[in-house]
Design a protein around this motif. Structure first.
Motif, PDB file in Angstrom:
ATOM      1  N   THR A  52      -6.420  -2.939   3.208  1.00  0.00           N
ATOM      2  CA  THR A  52      -7.144  -3.809   4.117  1.00  0.00           C
ATOM      3  C   THR A  52      -8.117  -4.704   3.367  1.00  0.00           C
ATOM      4  OG1 THR A  52      -8.690  -1.989   4.474  1.00  0.00           O
ATOM      5  CG2 THR A  52      -6.966  -2.308   6.130  1.00  0.00           C
ATOM      6  N   TRP A  53      -8.666  -5.686   4.068  1.00  0.00           N
ATOM      7  CA  TRP A  53      -9.527  -6.669   3.436  1.00  0.00           C
ATOM      8  C   TRP A  53     -10.721  -6.033   2.744  1.00  0.00           C
ATOM      9  CZ3 TRP A  53     -14.564  -6.931   5.012  1.00  0.00           C
ATOM     10  CH2 TRP A  53     -14.866  -6.348   6.253  1.00  0.00           C
ATOM     11  N   GLY A  54     -11.241  -4.954   3.336  1.00  0.00           N
ATOM     12  CA  GLY A  54     -12.409  -4.314   2.750  1.00  0.00           C
ATOM     13  C   GLY A  54     -12.075  -3.137   1.857  1.00  0.00           C
ATOM     14  N   GLY A  55     -10.807  -2.788   1.791  1.00  0.00           N
ATOM     15  CA  GLY A  55     -10.390  -1.669   0.955  1.00  0.00           C
ATOM     16  C   GLY A  55     -10.532  -0.310   1.618  1.00  0.00           C
ATOM     17  N   GLY A  56     -10.901  -0.291   2.897  1.00  0.00           N
ATOM     18  CA  GLY A  56     -11.155   0.981   3.548  1.00  0.00           C
ATOM     19  C   GLY A  56      -9.920   1.727   4.005  1.00  0.00           C
ATOM     20  N   SER A  57      -8.799   1.039   4.069  1.00  0.00           N
ATOM     21  CA  SER A  57      -7.569   1.676   4.511  1.00  0.00           C
ATOM     22  C   SER A  57      -6.417   1.213   3.635  1.00  0.00           C
ATOM     23  CB  SER A  57      -7.294   1.329   5.972  1.00  0.00           C
ATOM     24  OG  SER A  57      -6.131   1.967   6.436  1.00  0.00           O
ATOM     25  N   THR A  69      -1.417   3.810  -6.841  1.00  0.00           N
ATOM     26  CA  THR A  69      -2.685   3.600  -6.146  1.00  0.00           C
ATOM     27  C   THR A  69      -2.980   2.113  -6.077  1.00  0.00           C
ATOM     28  OG1 THR A  69      -3.556   5.713  -6.972  1.00  0.00           O
ATOM     29  CG2 THR A  69      -5.140   4.133  -6.099  1.00  0.00           C
ATOM     30  N   ILE A  70      -3.223   1.625  -4.872  1.00  0.00           N
ATOM     31  CA  ILE A  70      -3.616   0.231  -4.683  1.00  0.00           C
ATOM     32  C   ILE A  70      -5.128   0.177  -4.527  1.00  0.00           C
ATOM     33  CG2 ILE A  70      -3.282   0.303  -2.174  1.00  0.00           C
ATOM     34  CD1 ILE A  70      -2.311  -2.629  -2.365  1.00  0.00           C
ATOM     35  N   SER A  71      -5.725  -0.854  -5.110  1.00  0.00           N
ATOM     36  CA  SER A  71      -7.172  -1.057  -4.991  1.00  0.00           C
ATOM     37  C   SER A  71      -7.449  -2.551  -5.083  1.00  0.00           C
ATOM     38  CB  SER A  71      -7.922  -0.289  -6.080  1.00  0.00           C
ATOM     39  OG  SER A  71      -7.567  -0.758  -7.371  1.00  0.00           O
ATOM     40  N   ARG A  72      -8.680  -2.923  -4.796  1.00  0.00           N
ATOM     41  CA  ARG A  72      -9.032  -4.350  -4.872  1.00  0.00           C
ATOM     42  C   ARG A  72     -10.481  -4.493  -5.279  1.00  0.00           C
ATOM     43  NH1 ARG A  72      -7.782  -6.846   0.697  1.00  0.00           N
ATOM     44  NH2 ARG A  72      -8.842  -8.698  -0.165  1.00  0.00           N
TER      45      ARG A  72
END
Length: 120
Positions: A52-57, A69-72
């Motif tokens: 998600t845009w905020g990285g929360g999901s 693992t995906i992260s941003r």
């Protein structure tokens, strides 16, 4: 002009690791969900992971759960895909994608792709 530029692909032995990066410009990065897809020769492009845009999901395809693992980093306009325990069947061109909402379906913006080759 929207640009998504992937990097980090390469050749790795089975069991090894790679970290893909995708730097985004031309859109408000923090307003977009980001995803990774892949396409192997002769196959359709398939969903790998999304955030998600905020990285929360996050969401993952079953075949990468526990390995990728995906992260941003919204300060760097960059999304990452950390890939561990790689298998020969992970060999594909990996594409990042920007979408308005997190989904297993792609949004309208694609990068040019980065080749990942896993040798047995």
């Amino acid at each position: 002009q929207v640009q998504l530029v992937e990097s980090g692909g390469g050749l790795v032995q089975a069991g090894g690791s790679l970290r893909l990066s995708c730097e985004v410009s031309g859109l408000t990065f923090s307003s977009y969900a980001m995803g990774w897809f892949r396409q192997a020769p002769g196959n359709e492009r398939e969903f790998v992971a999304a955030i998600t845009w905020g990285g929360g999901s996050v969401r993952y395809a079953d075949f990468v759960k526990g390995r990728f693992t995906i992260s941003r980093d919204n300060a760097k306009n960059t999304v990452y895909l950390e890939m561990n325990s790689l298998k020969p069947e992970d060999t594909a061109v990996y594409y990042c994608n920007a979408a308005r909402y997190i989904s297993t379906m792609p949004g309208g913006y694609w990068g040019q792709g980065t080749q990942v080759t896993v040798s047995s």
